[in-house]
Design a protein around this motif. Sequence first.
Motif, PDB file in Angstrom:
ATOM      1  N   ARG A  53       4.170   8.353  -2.053  1.00 25.37           N
ATOM      2  CA  ARG A  53       3.634   9.447  -2.879  1.00 25.37           C
ATOM      3  C   ARG A  53       2.885   8.889  -4.085  1.00 25.37           C
ATOM      4  O   ARG A  53       1.812   9.368  -4.443  1.00 25.37           O
ATOM      5  N   PHE A  54       3.464   7.889  -4.737  1.00 23.46           N
ATOM      6  CA  PHE A  54       2.808   7.292  -5.905  1.00 23.46           C
ATOM      7  C   PHE A  54       1.512   6.592  -5.519  1.00 23.46           C
ATOM      8  O   PHE A  54       0.509   6.673  -6.232  1.00 23.46           O
ATOM      9  N   SER A  55       1.529   5.901  -4.390  1.00 22.45           N
ATOM     10  CA  SER A  55       0.321   5.222  -3.920  1.00 22.45           C
ATOM     11  C   SER A  55      -0.779   6.235  -3.618  1.00 22.45           C
ATOM     12  O   SER A  55      -1.939   6.043  -3.985  1.00 22.45           O
ATOM     13  N   GLN A  56      -0.418   7.333  -2.977  1.00 19.06           N
ATOM     14  CA  GLN A  56      -1.389   8.386  -2.675  1.00 19.06           C
ATOM     15  C   GLN A  56      -1.934   9.042  -3.943  1.00 19.06           C
ATOM     16  O   GLN A  56      -3.044   9.559  -3.949  1.00 19.06           O
ATOM     17  N   ALA A  57      -1.154   8.989  -5.025  1.00 20.37           N
ATOM     18  CA  ALA A  57      -1.587   9.559  -6.305  1.00 20.37           C
ATOM     19  C   ALA A  57      -2.481   8.599  -7.086  1.00 20.37           C
ATOM     20  O   ALA A  57      -2.950   8.935  -8.171  1.00 20.37           O
ATOM     21  N   GLY A  58      -2.689   7.377  -6.540  1.00 19.42           N
ATOM     22  CA  GLY A  58      -3.650   6.465  -7.158  1.00 19.42           C
ATOM     23  C   GLY A  58      -3.067   5.277  -7.888  1.00 19.42           C
ATOM     24  O   GLY A  58      -3.802   4.530  -8.529  1.00 19.42           O
ATOM     25  N   PHE A  59      -1.758   5.071  -7.794  1.00 25.05           N
ATOM     26  CA  PHE A  59      -1.144   3.926  -8.463  1.00 25.05           C
ATOM     27  C   PHE A  59      -1.131   2.705  -7.549  1.00 25.05           C
ATOM     28  O   PHE A  59      -1.129   2.831  -6.322  1.00 25.05           O
ATOM     29  N   ASP A  60      -1.129   1.529  -8.138  1.00 27.17           N
ATOM     30  CA  ASP A  60      -0.932   0.264  -7.433  1.00 27.17           C
ATOM     31  C   ASP A  60       0.574   0.028  -7.419  1.00 27.17           C
ATOM     32  O   ASP A  60       1.161  -0.370  -8.420  1.00 27.17           O
ATOM     33  N   VAL A  61       1.209   0.297  -6.278  1.00 22.73           N
ATOM     34  CA  VAL A  61       2.668   0.430  -6.220  1.00 22.73           C
ATOM     35  C   VAL A  61       3.337  -0.801  -5.620  1.00 22.73           C
ATOM     36  O   VAL A  61       2.885  -1.363  -4.620  1.00 22.73           O
ATOM     37  N   THR A  62       4.456  -1.175  -6.244  1.00 20.50           N
ATOM     38  CA  THR A  62       5.399  -2.132  -5.682  1.00 20.50           C
ATOM     39  C   THR A  62       6.758  -1.439  -5.617  1.00 20.50           C
ATOM     40  O   THR A  62       7.177  -0.809  -6.593  1.00 20.50           O
ATOM     41  N   GLY A  63       7.422  -1.521  -4.481  1.00 19.47           N
ATOM     42  CA  GLY A  63       8.755  -0.947  -4.334  1.00 19.47           C
ATOM     43  C   GLY A  63       9.795  -2.049  -4.244  1.00 19.47           C
ATOM     44  O   GLY A  63       9.582  -3.049  -3.569  1.00 19.47           O
ATOM     45  N   LEU A  64      10.902  -1.879  -4.950  1.00 22.99           N
ATOM     46  CA  LEU A  64      11.986  -2.865  -4.940  1.00 22.99           C
ATOM     47  C   LEU A  64      13.278  -2.195  -4.505  1.00 22.99           C
ATOM     48  O   LEU A  64      13.604  -1.091  -4.958  1.00 22.99           O
ATOM     49  N   ASP A  65      14.016  -2.856  -3.607  1.00 18.80           N
ATOM     50  CA  ASP A  65      15.298  -2.316  -3.157  1.00 18.80           C
ATOM     51  C   ASP A  65      16.198  -3.468  -2.734  1.00 18.80           C
ATOM     52  O   ASP A  65      15.718  -4.528  -2.311  1.00 18.80           O
TER      53      ASP A  65
END
Length: 199
Positions: A53-65
């Motif tokens: 969702r964040f990527s589709q909103a235009g952010f350069d996203v990294t996910g950590l888990d």
Amino acid sequence: MATYETFAAVYDAVMDDSLYDLWTDFSLRHLPKTKDKKKLLELACGTGIQSVRFSQAGFDVTGLDLSADMLKIAEKRASSAKQKIDFIEGNMLNLSQAGKYDFVTCYSDSICYMQDEVEVGDVFKEVYNALNEDGVFIFDVHSTYQTDEVFPGYSYHENAEDFAMLWDTYEDAAPHSIVHELTFFVQEEDGSFSRHDEV
């Protein structure tokens, strides 16, 4: 099948999808508006729905888990959505190798998984060090009303064709703390069900 792998397999089925819309809307209202593509780190990204969702909103996203099994699902989800997202297996208690970001988010009450106030403070220190100047950290946590009044004795059960989940919650010894006991019965390839427990 390891418990977290089991949990990853049923996580999306038991999560309330509408929460992702709410978290996205809230974030977009409170993150500074800019024309530049800002770097965003999503802590405890799970199966990647919010990251997408964040990527589709235009952010350069990294996910950590913490969970490699969750991240496998997240990578497939990002690929299917044609979104370029980096996923890192790691602990929010140590973000020293995660890089620097303009924004950090941590939703789904994930900070509540810290063992005590010291660990919560450590997360804040790690996030502070991972943020660029004027960076923003958005997170949610359970209220003390939730921990003291709603959760003690709370029970939720879900049955599907290929799995069942039992979720029972008890008051713990420390003030405002609770224990979640999760039991999964997951259908195997031969049709039998195996039991997996998580606390």
